[in-house]
Structure formats: C-alpha cells, structure tokens
Design a protein around this motif. Structure first.
Motif, PDB file in Angstrom:
ATOM      1  N   LYS A 174      54.532  -2.564  50.495  1.00  0.00           N
ATOM      2  CA  LYS A 174      54.204  -1.136  50.537  1.00  0.00           C
ATOM      3  C   LYS A 174      53.179  -0.782  49.439  1.00  0.00           C
ATOM      4  CE  LYS A 174      58.605   0.588  52.393  1.00  0.00           C
ATOM      5  NZ  LYS A 174      59.818   1.397  52.101  1.00  0.00           N
ATOM      6  N   MET A 175      53.454  -1.274  48.247  1.00  0.00           N
ATOM      7  CA  MET A 175      52.583  -0.926  47.131  1.00  0.00           C
ATOM      8  C   MET A 175      51.209  -1.588  47.246  1.00  0.00           C
ATOM      9  SD  MET A 175      55.179  -0.748  43.866  1.00  0.00           S
ATOM     10  CE  MET A 175      53.817  -0.466  42.747  1.00  0.00           C
ATOM     11  N   GLU A 176      51.175  -2.817  47.745  1.00  0.00           N
ATOM     12  CA  GLU A 176      49.892  -3.500  47.926  1.00  0.00           C
ATOM     13  C   GLU A 176      49.028  -2.782  48.972  1.00  0.00           C
ATOM     14  OE1 GLU A 176      50.916  -7.501  48.817  1.00  0.00           O
ATOM     15  OE2 GLU A 176      51.460  -7.997  46.738  1.00  0.00           O
ATOM     16  N   LYS A 177      49.686  -2.260  50.013  1.00  0.00           N
ATOM     17  CA  LYS A 177      48.965  -1.502  51.038  1.00  0.00           C
ATOM     18  C   LYS A 177      48.370  -0.233  50.425  1.00  0.00           C
ATOM     19  CE  LYS A 177      49.532   0.546  55.622  1.00  0.00           C
ATOM     20  NZ  LYS A 177      50.489   0.813  56.744  1.00  0.00           N
ATOM     21  N   MET A 178      49.171   0.435  49.592  1.00  0.00           N
ATOM     22  CA  MET A 178      48.707   1.648  48.923  1.00  0.00           C
ATOM     23  C   MET A 178      47.577   1.331  47.946  1.00  0.00           C
ATOM     24  SD  MET A 178      51.031   4.309  46.723  1.00  0.00           S
ATOM     25  CE  MET A 178      50.305   5.694  45.840  1.00  0.00           C
ATOM     26  N   LEU A 179      47.700   0.199  47.282  1.00  0.00           N
ATOM     27  CA  LEU A 179      46.680  -0.191  46.308  1.00  0.00           C
ATOM     28  C   LEU A 179      45.336  -0.460  46.990  1.00  0.00           C
ATOM     29  CD1 LEU A 179      46.149  -0.766  43.328  1.00  0.00           C
ATOM     30  CD2 LEU A 179      46.820  -3.146  43.716  1.00  0.00           C
ATOM     31  N   LYS A 180      45.375  -0.998  48.200  1.00  0.00           N
ATOM     32  CA  LYS A 180      44.139  -1.243  48.940  1.00  0.00           C
ATOM     33  C   LYS A 180      43.430   0.075  49.257  1.00  0.00           C
ATOM     34  CE  LYS A 180      45.323  -5.659  51.113  1.00  0.00           C
ATOM     35  NZ  LYS A 180      45.547  -6.371  52.392  1.00  0.00           N
ATOM     36  N   HIS A 181      44.206   1.097  49.588  1.00  0.00           N
ATOM     37  CA  HIS A 181      43.625   2.422  49.846  1.00  0.00           C
ATOM     38  C   HIS A 181      42.976   2.966  48.560  1.00  0.00           C
ATOM     39  CE1 HIS A 181      44.897   3.210  53.946  1.00  0.00           C
ATOM     40  NE2 HIS A 181      46.101   2.720  53.666  1.00  0.00           N
ATOM     41  N   ILE A 182      43.683   2.782  47.441  1.00  0.00           N
ATOM     42  CA  ILE A 182      43.148   3.268  46.153  1.00  0.00           C
ATOM     43  C   ILE A 182      41.825   2.576  45.830  1.00  0.00           C
ATOM     44  CG2 ILE A 182      43.538   3.250  43.647  1.00  0.00           C
ATOM     45  CD1 ILE A 182      46.523   3.644  44.235  1.00  0.00           C
ATOM     46  N   GLU A 183      41.797   1.246  45.991  1.00  0.00           N
ATOM     47  CA  GLU A 183      40.579   0.484  45.689  1.00  0.00           C
ATOM     48  C   GLU A 183      39.429   0.900  46.601  1.00  0.00           C
ATOM     49  OE1 GLU A 183      41.231  -3.812  43.978  1.00  0.00           O
ATOM     50  OE2 GLU A 183      42.420  -3.603  45.818  1.00  0.00           O
ATOM     51  N   ALA A 184      39.732   1.132  47.862  1.00  0.00           N
ATOM     52  CA  ALA A 184      38.688   1.536  48.816  1.00  0.00           C
ATOM     53  C   ALA A 184      38.110   2.903  48.431  1.00  0.00           C
ATOM     54  CB  ALA A 184      39.267   1.584  50.230  1.00  0.00           C
ATOM     55  N   GLU A 185      38.973   3.833  48.050  1.00  0.00           N
ATOM     56  CA  GLU A 185      38.505   5.168  47.661  1.00  0.00           C
ATOM     57  C   GLU A 185      37.711   5.116  46.348  1.00  0.00           C
ATOM     58  OE1 GLU A 185      41.571   8.099  47.701  1.00  0.00           O
ATOM     59  OE2 GLU A 185      42.219   7.628  49.748  1.00  0.00           O
ATOM     60  N   ILE A 186      38.130   4.255  45.446  1.00  0.00           N
ATOM     61  CA  ILE A 186      37.373   4.115  44.185  1.00  0.00           C
ATOM     62  C   ILE A 186      35.970   3.596  44.490  1.00  0.00           C
ATOM     63  CG2 ILE A 186      37.189   2.762  42.057  1.00  0.00           C
ATOM     64  CD1 ILE A 186      40.233   2.884  41.817  1.00  0.00           C
ATOM     65  N   THR A 187      35.884   2.626  45.403  1.00  0.00           N
ATOM     66  CA  THR A 187      34.586   2.063  45.786  1.00  0.00           C
ATOM     67  C   THR A 187      33.701   3.106  46.448  1.00  0.00           C
ATOM     68  OG1 THR A 187      35.596  -0.126  46.120  1.00  0.00           O
ATOM     69  CG2 THR A 187      33.444   0.273  47.152  1.00  0.00           C
ATOM     70  N   LEU A 188      34.291   3.948  47.279  1.00  0.00           N
ATOM     71  CA  LEU A 188      33.526   4.984  47.984  1.00  0.00           C
ATOM     72  C   LEU A 188      33.268   6.212  47.117  1.00  0.00           C
ATOM     73  CD1 LEU A 188      35.373   4.819  51.440  1.00  0.00           C
ATOM     74  CD2 LEU A 188      33.059   3.984  50.924  1.00  0.00           C
ATOM     75  N   GLY A 189      33.947   6.291  45.970  1.00  0.00           N
ATOM     76  CA  GLY A 189      33.758   7.434  45.082  1.00  0.00           C
ATOM     77  C   GLY A 189      34.548   8.648  45.486  1.00  0.00           C
ATOM     78  N   SER A 190      35.551   8.467  46.334  1.00  0.00           N
ATOM     79  CA  SER A 190      36.333   9.615  46.816  1.00  0.00           C
ATOM     80  C   SER A 190      37.758   9.639  46.253  1.00  0.00           C
ATOM     81  CB  SER A 190      36.413   9.580  48.356  1.00  0.00           C
ATOM     82  OG  SER A 190      37.014   8.374  48.809  1.00  0.00           O
ATOM     83  N   PHE A 191      38.037   8.755  45.312  1.00  0.00           N
ATOM     84  CA  PHE A 191      39.394   8.658  44.778  1.00  0.00           C
ATOM     85  C   PHE A 191      39.722   9.861  43.895  1.00  0.00           C
ATOM     86  CE2 PHE A 191      42.243   6.999  41.334  1.00  0.00           C
ATOM     87  CZ  PHE A 191      43.379   6.839  42.116  1.00  0.00           C
ATOM     88  N   GLU A 192      40.878  10.479  44.156  1.00  0.00           N
ATOM     89  CA  GLU A 192      41.366  11.583  43.329  1.00  0.00           C
ATOM     90  C   GLU A 192      42.663  11.125  42.670  1.00  0.00           C
ATOM     91  OE1 GLU A 192      41.645  15.390  45.244  1.00  0.00           O
ATOM     92  OE2 GLU A 192      39.932  14.952  46.550  1.00  0.00           O
ATOM     93  N   TYR A 193      42.597  10.937  41.386  1.00  0.00           N
ATOM     94  CA  TYR A 193      43.742  10.380  40.659  1.00  0.00           C
ATOM     95  C   TYR A 193      44.980  11.269  40.801  1.00  0.00           C
ATOM     96  CZ  TYR A 193      45.595   7.079  37.226  1.00  0.00           C
ATOM     97  OH  TYR A 193      46.291   6.060  36.618  1.00  0.00           O
ATOM     98  N   SER A 194      44.769  12.568  40.703  1.00  0.00           N
ATOM     99  CA  SER A 194      45.899  13.502  40.747  1.00  0.00           C
ATOM    100  C   SER A 194      46.597  13.514  42.109  1.00  0.00           C
ATOM    101  CB  SER A 194      45.436  14.916  40.410  1.00  0.00           C
ATOM    102  OG  SER A 194      44.425  15.331  41.310  1.00  0.00           O
TER     103      SER A 194
END
Length: 397
Positions: free
Chosen positions: A39-59
C-alpha cells in the motif's frame, strides 16, 4: 532514492524521500506487513510522480507534518534572497555540508578532517545550517565574515584564522552551485589580506642561552630543534627508526599533529636532514635515555611523545622570560636554523633540501635579508660556525 522503511524501535513503517532538497521522513501507524508495504509503495510512486511533474502538494498527503514549517521557512528565505522557485530545489546547508565532508574525508589527513569538522560545528552550521545552499547570499557571507572579526571575550580572530574558516564555506557553496545549478555567492569575494609571517630568528648567542637554561632533560631536544630546521610536528613525531647514525641522517617521514601520526606536510617535506656534530651528539645522548623504552626520540617518562602545548607553556616561554628574551613562537627555531646556515655561507640548494623546500625560491623570499654570500654546499661551514661556540654548552652534559 525514495523508499518505504521500518522504524526499528516501533516496528512501524515510514516514508523516506527527498523533496525540494530536504530529506523527508513521514511516519505512519502501519505495522511492517507485506500488505502494508505494498500500500505504501503504491502511494510513494504517486508522490514521486507528482514531484517529477511539479504538482506535488505536501499538505495534501501529510497535513499535520512538521516539514510544512520547514518548507514555508525556506520559501521565505529564498524569496528574501530574490530567488525564483526553480532555484529553491537544493538541500539545506547542514545536509550538503555533511555530504561534502563524507565525500572528501578519504583524501584528507585525519588532523585536517578534524579541523574542518570543528569549523563546521563551531561556525558554519550554526550560522547557515537551516538555510538552503542556493539561498545563501553574498551579503550574508560578508556579514558572517565581519562578525568573526569582532572581539569576543577579549579576543579577536586573526585575518589568517578567518580565512581558514571561510575557505571550507567557499568550497562547499562552490560545489553546491555546480551540482544544483545556481550561481555561487562567492563571486568577487576575496580572502582577507594576511601579513607575511614574522621571521624573527635567534642570534647564535641567544640560541646557546636558551639551550643552557631549559631543564636538563630538554637540552638535547632544543639542540636538535635549533640546529636541524625541523618543524614542531616533525621533531615531536620523530621515531628512532628514522634516525640513522651510520649515515648521520634524520629521515623525515612522519609528523605528529594533534596526537595523531600523519604523513609529512607535503611530498617535498619528506627528506633526509644531515646531522651536524651537536645534533648527532645530542641524539646519541638521547638514545641512551629513551632508546630502550620508547619508539619516540623525545618522549615523556611514560614513553609517549611530548605534548606541544604543554612544552610550549611550561618550558619554552618561561625560559625566554627568565632570560629576558623577546617572546617568540617555538617555530622560530626552524627559522633560526635556516638563517644560521645562510650566515655560515652554505649553498642555498643544500639548505632548501634540509628545510624540505622544493626550490630555493621560498628560501630567498623568506630569508633574503639574512643572505650574506653563497659559496659552500655540504654543511661544513655550518659545522664550523656552531662548533666554534660549542664550548658554551654547560658542563652538566
């Protein structure tokens, strides 16, 4: 690289990843099971993808995280420094400095590493640790340098010491600028001007005065210091294995710095020093005292090498005061040897080799006013000069 890891103390899973140059560890209440890992690895992949695209919102992912404050603080710092958001994706100074130190320690001597460690802990991290390397400005560096020059507890750092503190800061930020693609703030910042080292050698008469008035068990130590041109670290770290009585040579192969045996200061510092008569006799007397009990030529009753600070404060300066001689650093014994060699007419190339200089250029730069003439080349002139005054050595020997 981002990963899902397990807290060894609690057994709970947590995220470990980098964002905007900061290492982020976000802990969960999930136990370490295969399903929770997935579960967490799947979520982490989403986080990494958003960071790469510049759309990641930490909050959005971690609304109660303490990291949010750090990101806001960094954003404010960089905004005040006039930097664009694209320039903000760099690590904190304290994190990059640790990485830089780890990468370079393999090529440094232990004593130098300890010196850099002290500068980082006592000065640089305290001042710049929580700032991103890309957000440190030229103005902040100049302000920091000026603060070092202020009198603190009745003492003021010398320009040379300030330069030594600023140098690793320069190296760290220049390296960071190259890796994280920003302009180094050190452009146009020059080192402070440092006065030339004061060469203040002892006249031969004063040399014998000092030798005759130090405690008896230190006489041979100072004979060797004054008449060999050895550095403090070289004589304090000298071992019997490097004393060749047959060839009448002292081999300089190691030094003692902060209690640690290191290689010589430079490649050229590794050399063979010719023993003059007084030096040879002093070392023979010393061998009878310490040759069987210690690997070190000059040592304490326990066989350990001398402590530089202890000898300087308890032997050197009290002797100069007793004789009413001008206070000089112990390093002046090295300058004294060089000027006595020059005064006796020894060949400059021979002197340079004895001192560990790669050429005579430094010799003339430092000691030019002490050069009367240059005729001999084998050490015999120096031998004659000091032998003529050898009778001054007290009969206690």
């Amino acid at each position: 690289m981002a990963s899902v890891r397990t807290n060894k103390e609690t057994g709970r899973l947590f995220f470990d990843f980098w964002y905007k140059g900061l290492r982020c560890r976000e802990f969960t209440k999930l136990t370490d099971t295969a399903e929770n890992q997935r579960k967490m690895e799947k979520m982490l992949k989403h986080i990494e993808a958003e960071i790469t695209l510049g759309s990641f919102e930490y909050s959005k992912y971690f609304p109660n995280s303490k990291m949010l404050q750090k990101f806001e603080s960094t954003k404010t710092d960089c905004a005040s420094a006039g930097l664009e958001p694209s320039e903000n994706d760099a690590p904190l100074f304290k994190e990059f400095a640790e990485e830089w130190l780890f990468e370079n320690v393999v090529r440094w001597k232990r004593s130098y590493t300890a010196n850099i460690r002290g500068i980082l802990d006592n000065y640089l991290v305290k001042t710049f640790g929580e700032k991103k390397v890309s957000c440190i400005t030229k103005g902040e560096i100049l302000k920091f340098r000026s603060s070092l020059a202020k009198v603190t507890n009745g003492k003021r750092l010398s320009p040379d010491r300030i330069n030594h503190i600023i140098t690793p800061l320069r190296m760290i930020l220049n390296d960071a600028a190259d890796r994280h693609h920003f302009t180094t703030p050190f452009l146009g910042i020059k080192q402070l001007t440092v006065a030339d080292s004061q060469v203040d050698p002892f006249p031969l008469k004063e040399v014998w005065q000092v030798i005759n008035n130090v405690p008896k068990h230190f006489m041979d130590y100072y004979i060797v210091r004054f008449f060999s041109g050895m550095r403090t670290s070289e004589i304090d770290g000298l071992k019997w294995t490097y004393v060749d009585f047959d060839r009448r040579e002292i081999l300089i192969r190691e030094t003692l710095v902060r209690g640690l045996i290191e290689s010589t200061k430079t490649v050229g510092s590794a050399r063979a020093i010719a023993m003059s008569g007084p030096v040879c006799e002093a070392l023979k007397r010393q061998y009878r005292k310490t040759g069987a009990k210690s690997e070190y030529v000059f040592c304490t009753a326990k066989g350990t090498p001398f402590n530089y600070s202890n000898v300087t404060s308890r032997i050197w300066y009290p002797t100069l005061k007793k004789l009413k001689l001008k206070p000089r650093r112990p390093y002046q014994t090295r300058h004294t040897a060089a000027t006595l060699w020059l005064a006796s007419g020894e060949n400059p190339e021979w002197i340079a080799k004895q001192m560990g200089h790669t050429s005579t250029k430094m010799l003339f730069t430092i000691y030019s006013r002490f050069v009367p003439n240059m005729t001999r080349m084998d050490g015999t002139a120096f031998e004659s000069l000091i032998s003529a005054d050898a009778f001054l050595l007290r009969e206690a020997l």
